[in-house]
Design an enzyme around this catalytic site. Structure first.
Site: not given
Ligand code: GRF
Length: 216
Positions: A110, A112, A139
């Protein structure tokens, strides 16, 4: 590994991280194949990105399932049919049940938008600003049954300047994310970064005790 890593990418929204991974594959800097792009949200813009690049997409709408376990069972069936090496959560806004995580143990990543273990959960940019933090970041971690809690592989940091808004931080974070996810996947595809069966991370054959720090 000539045919590369087989990836399943799970999204819920814009899919800009998905795009960065697609771009790295198409540019030949990441030896991987995206076997499926799954969204729980039928309106996710990321689905259009995937379709534009000829990738197989699958919508499993959580609203069609009375319980998380039933939804996860369907997701699990689909992913098992695709047999990915890694499941890449890229803005996937659903909590995965413990049973699902166990079925793909040590194979789910994932991204984050915070420097874990600080700021787990949602609205990390708002909370960092409210706390007058001087630094925030991103992260990439292994997914365990606890939310935003698995071992962190890679972190990227950026400064919070006076007057920065939530959207300023989102832009800085996204810029890093779009470099970091392809980089981690590349290192895994090259066996430079290895996640072992106990969920321990090894980088260049040494046990990783602290997250790697990304520098562009
Ligand atoms: C990202 O900022 C990620 O950190 C979080 O969700 C967002 C996804 O953005 N988990 P995208 O859909 O890849 O543009």
């Amino acid at each position: 590994m000539s045919s590369g890593l087989v990836l399943a990418i799970l999204i819920s929204g814009s899919g800009s991280n998905l795009q960065a991974i697609i771009d790295a594959i198409e540019a030949g800097t990441l030896n991987a194949r995206i076997a499926t792009v799954v969204s729980n949200n039928p309106d996710a813009y990321g689905l259009q990105r995937a379709i534009r690049h000829g990738l197989p997409v699958k919508v499993i709408n959580h609203r069609d399932y009375a319980k998380r376990e039933l939804y996860d069972a369907e997701l699990r069936r689909h992913l098992q049919s695709v047999a990915p090496d890694l499941i890449v959560l890229a803005g996937y806004m659903r909590i995965l049940s413990a049973g699902f995580v166990r079925a793909f143990e040590n194979r789910i990543l994932n991204i984050h938008p915070a420097l874990l273990p600080a700021y787990k959960g949602l609205d990390t940019h708002q909370r960092a600003l409210a706390n007058a933090e001087k630094e925030h970041g991103v992260s990439i971690h292994l997914v365990t049954a606890e939310l935003d809690d698995g071992p962190v592989l890679l972190q990227g940091r950026y400064p919070i300047e006076n007057g920065d808004s939530v959207s300023d931080l989102q832009v800085k974070g996204h810029q890093l994310e779009h470099q970091m996810y392809p980089a981690v996947l590349r290192w895994i595809s090259e066996n430079k970064l290895v996640i072992d069966d106990n969920g321990q991370i090894h980088y260049e054959q040494s046990l990783l005790e602290n997250p790697l720090q990304y520098s562009a």
